[in-house]
Design a protein around this motif. Structure first.
Motif, short mmCIF file in Angstrom:
data_model
loop_
_atom_site.label_atom_id
_atom_site.label_comp_id
_atom_site.label_asym_id
_atom_site.label_seq_id
_atom_site.Cartn_x
_atom_site.Cartn_y
_atom_site.Cartn_z
N CYS A 119 0.60 -1.23 0.04
CA CYS A 119 0.04 0.08 0.09
C CYS A 119 0.82 1.35 0.05
O CYS A 119 0.42 2.25 -0.75
CB CYS A 119 -0.87 -0.01 1.21
N GLU A 120 2.06 1.27 0.62
CA GLU A 120 2.90 2.30 0.76
C GLU A 120 3.43 2.80 -0.46
O GLU A 120 4.00 3.94 -0.62
CB GLU A 120 3.78 2.30 1.82
N ILE A 121 3.32 1.96 -1.47
CA ILE A 121 3.88 2.56 -2.76
C ILE A 121 3.22 3.53 -3.39
O ILE A 121 3.61 4.55 -4.07
CB ILE A 121 3.87 1.08 -3.92
N VAL A 122 1.98 3.65 -3.05
CA VAL A 122 1.20 4.85 -3.33
C VAL A 122 0.81 5.68 -2.47
O VAL A 122 0.59 5.35 -1.14
CB VAL A 122 -0.44 4.37 -3.95
N ASN A 123 1.01 6.89 -2.78
CA ASN A 123 0.88 8.30 -2.01
C ASN A 123 -0.44 8.59 -2.03
O ASN A 123 -0.63 9.51 -3.13
CB ASN A 123 2.19 9.09 -1.82
N ASP A 124 -1.26 8.58 -1.12
CA ASP A 124 -2.68 9.43 -1.35
C ASP A 124 -2.87 10.59 -0.38
O ASP A 124 -2.42 10.39 0.96
CB ASP A 124 -3.78 8.36 -1.12
N LYS A 125 -3.57 11.84 -0.57
CA LYS A 125 -3.63 12.66 0.22
C LYS A 125 -4.41 12.54 1.38
O LYS A 125 -4.48 13.04 2.44
CB LYS A 125 -4.27 13.83 -0.53
N TYR A 126 -5.65 11.47 1.20
CA TYR A 126 -6.58 11.29 2.16
C TYR A 126 -6.44 9.95 2.81
O TYR A 126 -7.19 9.70 3.83
CB TYR A 126 -8.05 11.29 1.41
N ILE A 127 -5.70 9.12 2.32
CA ILE A 127 -5.71 7.63 2.76
C ILE A 127 -4.30 7.18 3.37
O ILE A 127 -3.36 7.68 2.80
CB ILE A 127 -6.08 6.59 1.66
N ARG A 128 -4.46 6.66 4.67
CA ARG A 128 -3.36 6.20 5.00
C ARG A 128 -3.14 4.87 5.70
O ARG A 128 -4.42 4.24 6.03
CB ARG A 128 -2.94 7.28 6.49
N CYS A 129 -2.07 4.11 5.69
CA CYS A 129 -2.31 2.90 6.40
C CYS A 129 -1.09 2.63 7.44
O CYS A 129 -0.26 3.22 7.50
CB CYS A 129 -1.95 1.78 5.25
N THR A 130 -1.57 1.57 8.37
CA THR A 130 -0.49 1.43 9.53
C THR A 130 -0.72 -0.12 9.91
O THR A 130 -1.72 -0.71 9.46
CB THR A 130 -0.89 2.27 10.69
N THR A 131 0.04 -0.54 10.69
CA THR A 131 -0.25 -1.75 11.49
C THR A 131 -0.47 -1.53 12.96
O THR A 131 -0.01 -0.36 13.31
CB THR A 131 0.90 -2.72 11.29
N LEU A 132 -0.95 -2.59 13.85
CA LEU A 132 -0.97 -2.51 15.07
C LEU A 132 0.38 -2.28 15.53
O LEU A 132 1.38 -2.54 14.83
CB LEU A 132 -1.46 -3.72 15.61
N PRO A 133 0.54 -1.88 16.87
CA PRO A 133 1.94 -1.04 17.23
C PRO A 133 2.75 -2.22 17.67
O PRO A 133 2.31 -3.56 18.13
CB PRO A 133 1.68 -0.10 18.45
N VAL A 134 3.95 -1.98 17.65
CA VAL A 134 5.11 -2.68 17.99
C VAL A 134 5.18 -2.70 19.78
O VAL A 134 5.05 -1.32 19.83
CB VAL A 134 6.48 -2.39 17.56
N LEU A 135 5.33 -3.60 20.41
CA LEU A 135 5.41 -3.37 21.89
C LEU A 135 6.44 -4.17 22.33
O LEU A 135 6.68 -5.22 21.88
CB LEU A 135 4.16 -3.68 22.82
N SER A 136 7.06 -3.71 23.56
CA SER A 136 8.31 -4.37 24.08
C SER A 136 7.88 -5.78 24.58
O SER A 136 8.50 -6.59 24.69
CB SER A 136 9.02 -3.34 25.06
#
Length: 402
Positions: free
Chosen positions: A276-293
């Motif tokens: 997904c991050e290959i495409v840069n969109d003004k309104y749409i963003r992607c992430t994953t659940l966070p990294v925790l120790s």
């Protein structure tokens, strides 16, 4: 003459409207309604219905929507520099701290302001007291720049000044209702028919429900602006790869709505995120659940037998953030298929479904015995991702206007 409504801190007016109701449901909730002081000429104070809350309680929601003091500081300093005015953001905040809201009790100050004043006049008055030569030469420009700030930028700025933090932000609504320019029904609709500003897309129903509950618990004001969609319930083609294709399709269409995609922080989820991050969109963003120790040294079982290893980015789904404190059970990740592209195994929590029901029950009862710590960190991560999305959209819209 018409009827006015003000948004103010003490007697400092940061926004006003004439003959129509402003919408400040971004920072206020129904619970903030009560009897507040309305200031008029000749020191007249009348108590009437309105909305109020402490300035210190607004900082999180303002930053969430992109009204950040650091951003205001950068923009103000640039404008002062461009106009050749020897004033800075830090000079202003030092003046606000030194004189504080107690200045409104000063007769010399309030004279001529009819009981209150706007932010530009307030700032110019303080500048004149300390730097009269600067104010005399640049009064009109300084006032124009400061009054050009959005009302929430002014509030964000004052929220960094200690002497203002105990002040209340007041939204005057009653005069407009009494004079017929507004109504209780209009206010009700402002609070209860507000359209969600951000759409959150998750991989499954449990993800949506748990993130939604965690966000409501730790960020109740911001949660009003969010709508959740889980792909297993609302999309005919399930699977992480197809969700990534859905993301790319929305980018191609050019959807002008703020959307945050949240993938599991496992091998499949990170593979989809990379796509997904290959495409840069003004309104749409992607992430994953966070990294925790917490997941740095987690029990696993797989082709090589049992071990304790870091499962971040390879096996973290929503169930990993739930309370797993059971003396008779050691939470375990089972490694399954190997992804050659990612050069990593995909893993998942053994018997993960059994953790979900107790979590939802704990949210419902606000249990004091349930460990919400990981969920709190999850909510903070989602908050930060959405705040970044709000900021980026705001900046892009400004560029388009220019």
């Amino acid at each position: 003459m018409g009827t006015y409504s003000h948004l103010r801190i003490n007697k400092l007016v940061v926004s006003w409207s004439k003959n129509f109701q402003m919408d400040h449901t971004t920072i206020f909730e129904n619970a903030d309604r009560g009897i507040v002081d309305y200031y008029f000429a000749d020191d007249e104070v009348i108590q009437m219905p309105g909305y109020q809350k402490n300035l210190s309680d607004c900082t999180s929601v303002l930053k969430f929507f992109g009204y950040d003091a650091a951003k205001v500081e950068f923009e103000l300093n640039k404008k002062f520099h461009d106009e050749g005015i020897p004033i800075s953001y830090s000079i202003l905040t030092e003046l606000f701290e030194r004189y504080g809201p107690s200045i409104f009790k000063n007769r010399d100050f309030v004279e001529g302001f009819h009981g209150d004043c706007d932010f530009g006049n307030y700032s110019c008055y303080l500048i004149k007291k300390q730097y009269p030569e600067i104010r005399n030469k640049n009064a009109e420009s300084i006032s124009s720049i400061l009054n050009g700030l959005h009302e929430y930028e002014i509030i964000a700025m004052l929220s960094t000044v200690d002497s203002w933090l105990d002040q209340r932000i007041v939204w005057e609504t009653h005069d407009l209702i009494e004079s017929g320019w507004s109504s209780e029904i209009e206010l009700y609709n402002l609070f209860n028919q507000r359209k969600a500003e951000i759409l959150i897309v998750t991989e499954g129903k449990s993800d949506s429900e748990i993130i939604k509950r965690a966000f409501e618990k730790y960020y109740p004001s911001e949660s009003k602006s969010i709508e959740f969609i889980d792909m297993k319930e609302n999309y005919p083609f399930t699977g992480t790869g197809n969700i990534a294709n859905f993301y790319l399709g929305l980018c191609k269409i050019g959807v002008k709505r703020k959307i945050l995609f949240i993938f599991d922080n496992d091998t499949e989820g990170n593979k989809a995120k990379n796509k997904c991050e290959i495409v840069n969109d003004k309104y749409i963003r992607c992430t994953t659940l966070p990294v925790l120790s917490d997941f740095d040294n987690f029990r696993t079982i797989g082709p090589s037998g049992e071990a304790f290893e870091n499962v971040n980015t390879r096996a973290v789904a929503i169930e990993m953030f739930l309370d797993q404190n059971n003396e008779n059970d050691i939470p375990t990740i089972r490694w399954t298929n190997f992804d050659k592209e990612m050069n990593a195994y995909q893993g998942s929590l053994v018997d993960k479904e059994k953790y979900i029901k107790p979590c939802l029950q704990a949210f419902e009862s606000n249990s004091q015995n349930y460990n919400f710590e990981r969920l709190k960190k999850l909510a903070q991560h989602v908050w930060e991702e959405m705040a970044t999305l709000n900021y980026e959209v705001s900046e892009n819209l400004k560029k388009e206007e220019w």
